[in-house]
Design a protein around this motif. Structure first.
Motif, short mmCIF file in Angstrom:
data_model
loop_
_atom_site.label_atom_id
_atom_site.label_comp_id
_atom_site.label_asym_id
_atom_site.label_seq_id
_atom_site.Cartn_x
_atom_site.Cartn_y
_atom_site.Cartn_z
N SER B 120 -5.84 48.09 42.02
CA SER B 120 -4.51 48.58 42.35
C SER B 120 -3.80 47.59 43.28
O SER B 120 -2.63 47.26 43.08
N LEU B 123 -2.80 44.33 41.41
CA LEU B 123 -1.73 44.43 40.41
C LEU B 123 -0.42 44.96 40.99
O LEU B 123 0.61 44.88 40.32
N ALA B 124 -0.47 45.52 42.20
CA ALA B 124 0.73 46.15 42.76
C ALA B 124 1.98 45.26 42.67
O ALA B 124 3.05 45.73 42.28
N PRO B 125 1.88 43.96 42.99
CA PRO B 125 3.09 43.13 42.90
C PRO B 125 3.70 43.11 41.50
O PRO B 125 4.91 43.08 41.35
N PHE B 127 3.81 45.48 39.51
CA PHE B 127 4.46 46.76 39.23
C PHE B 127 5.78 46.90 39.97
O PHE B 127 6.51 47.86 39.76
N GLY B 128 6.08 45.95 40.86
CA GLY B 128 7.26 46.07 41.70
C GLY B 128 8.54 46.29 40.92
O GLY B 128 9.40 47.08 41.31
N ARG B 132 9.75 53.48 36.89
CA ARG B 132 8.98 54.49 37.62
C ARG B 132 7.90 55.14 36.74
O ARG B 132 6.77 55.34 37.16
N ARG B 135 4.79 53.18 36.47
CA ARG B 135 3.98 53.12 37.68
C ARG B 135 3.10 54.36 37.82
O ARG B 135 2.08 54.32 38.49
N TRP B 136 3.50 55.44 37.18
CA TRP B 136 2.67 56.65 37.18
C TRP B 136 1.67 56.65 36.03
O TRP B 136 0.52 57.04 36.19
N VAL B 137 2.09 56.21 34.85
CA VAL B 137 1.24 56.29 33.66
C VAL B 137 0.22 55.14 33.61
O VAL B 137 -0.95 55.34 33.29
N PRO B 139 -1.55 53.35 35.82
CA PRO B 139 -2.83 53.44 36.53
C PRO B 139 -3.83 54.39 35.88
O PRO B 139 -5.03 54.24 36.07
N LEU B 142 -6.08 52.26 34.04
CA LEU B 142 -6.47 51.02 34.72
C LEU B 142 -7.99 50.97 34.90
O LEU B 142 -8.51 51.17 35.99
#
Lengths: 105, 270
Positions: B120, B123-125, B127-128, B132, B135-137, B139, B142
């Motif tokens: 998480s 990969l967060a960058p 997802f920036g 929206r 970003r919910w689906v 992960p 993942l």
């Protein structure tokens, strides 16, 4: 384990799993984790999986639940995993060892 | 599941043309003029995912068998495929139901999945600038294999990366569910004398070995196993958690000590 306990356990594990996967993506994007946390997280996998292996061999009966054939199967599986780096080969070798020992003894 | 991209097997599927080299860092939603079509990205994601799924097949079959043997009602044990969707944690959940307390079971399965926090974070960058809903689906799928695939696909545009991610993730989700059910069907017809109940232990031991990449990891595994063995008499399978905490502490200390000598990143002789 009752059905209610089982269902709630599955749901709570599911929520924690989703939170581990989604948490930083949803709320903390761009902020790096502290390096000491990353360092500790790296060792959660090997530590908990190897402890779980020992526990499953004992089968919840303490050290008295440890069976020779099971230990041999896991040991051969570990050896093959080291040599071949292949999970399928490791599983097959471990189970063949188990069956051989069960047939012999 | 611990992905082992190093042991990729040639899938036999036709390899598609590699993507063109990126000409510039691109985060805009509009695809590059050279970007492959949507269909091509989906096919590429599936063809990349197939060889990674093959090592997961025996795992899915063993899990299917463990579900039929679980102390949990079969339907609830099966529902881990939907609610948890993480092989090792699922196997721990359904296997431990027979002997562990609710708390030990949940804590063990949750600990197995903590590694996803690292994915998480990594990969967060990426997802920036994603929508929206993704970003919910995203992960949800993942898993180790998806992470291994998408983290290397830095050249894709935002929308292409999203398509690649979801194609790979739901490809694994679909196949996983099929093979686990296959394991449930096959496993229930295998007599108990075959002792397939030992397979999860062999599987976890193999996963530990394949997941090891450096010496502190080996220290964590050995101390984790040793501490759990010593603590086998602790009620409610508390030995697992004692082993886990001791192993993480030992791995951490080994990492710090070896790092001080510039050794911690050195891999094993292979």
């Amino acid at each position: 384990m009752t059905a209610t306990a089982a269902m709630s356990a599955v749901l709570v594990v599911g929520m924690i799993t989703y939170a581990s996967r989604a948490g930083l993506i949803l709320f903390l994007a761009e902020r790096p984790l502290p390096s000491s946390l990353v360092r500790a997280l790296r060792y959660v996998g090997p530590a908990v999986l190897s402890a779980l292996t020992v526990n499953l061999i004992a089968g919840g009966e303490g050290a008295s639940g440890v069976e020779f054939a099971e230990v041999a199967a896991v040991s051969v599986g570990v050896l093959v995993a080291f040599l071949r780096r292949n999970l399928i080969a490791s599983l097959i070798a471990g189970m063949l060892t188990l069956w051989l020992l069960l047939v012999l003894f | 599941m611990h992905g082992t991209p190093g042991t990729m097997i040639n899938s036999g599927m036709p390899r598609l043309r590699p993507y063109p080299e990126p000409t510039m860092p691109d985060d805009a939603d509009a695809p590059l003029p050279t970007e492959p079509s949507k269909g091509l990205i989906t096919r590429q994601a599936i063809s990349d995912s197939t060889p990674l799924f093959i090592p997961a097949i025996p795992f899915a079959l063993v899990l299917g068998f463990a579900i039929t043997e679980s102390a949990m009602p079969t339907g609830i044990a099966w529902s881990t495929n939907i609610f948890i969707f993480a092989g090792a944690a699922q196997l721990a959940t359904v296997s431990l139901a027979a002997t562990a307390t609710w708390f030990t079971l949940v804590a063990t399965a949750a600990a197995i999945n903590l590694r996803h926090v690292m994915y998480s974070a990594a990969l967060a960058p990426r997802f920036g600038d994603q929508p929206r809903w993704f970003r919910w689906v995203g992960p949800y799928v993942l898993i180790d294999q998806t992470f291994a695939l998408v983290s290397t696909r830095t050249e894709l545009s935002t929308s292409a990366w999203r398509r690649y991610f979801l194609s790979s993730g739901f490809f694994f989700f679909t196949l996983w569910n099929i093979f686990v059910v296959a394991g449930m069907v096959v496993g229930s017809s295998i007599p108990t004398e075959w002792r397939l109940d030992v397979a999860p232990a062999v599987m976890f031991a193999g996963l530990v070995v394949l997941g090891l990449s450096n010496w502190p990891g080996a220290v964590a595994a050995i101390v984790g196993a040793g501490a759990c063995y010593v603590a086998l008499g602790v009620p409610n399978n508390g030995g697992i958690l004692i082993g886990a905490v001791s192993g993480v502490a030992a791995g951490y200390v080994a990492d710090v000590v070896l790092d001080g000598r510039n050794l911690s990143t050195r891999g094993f002789p292979q």
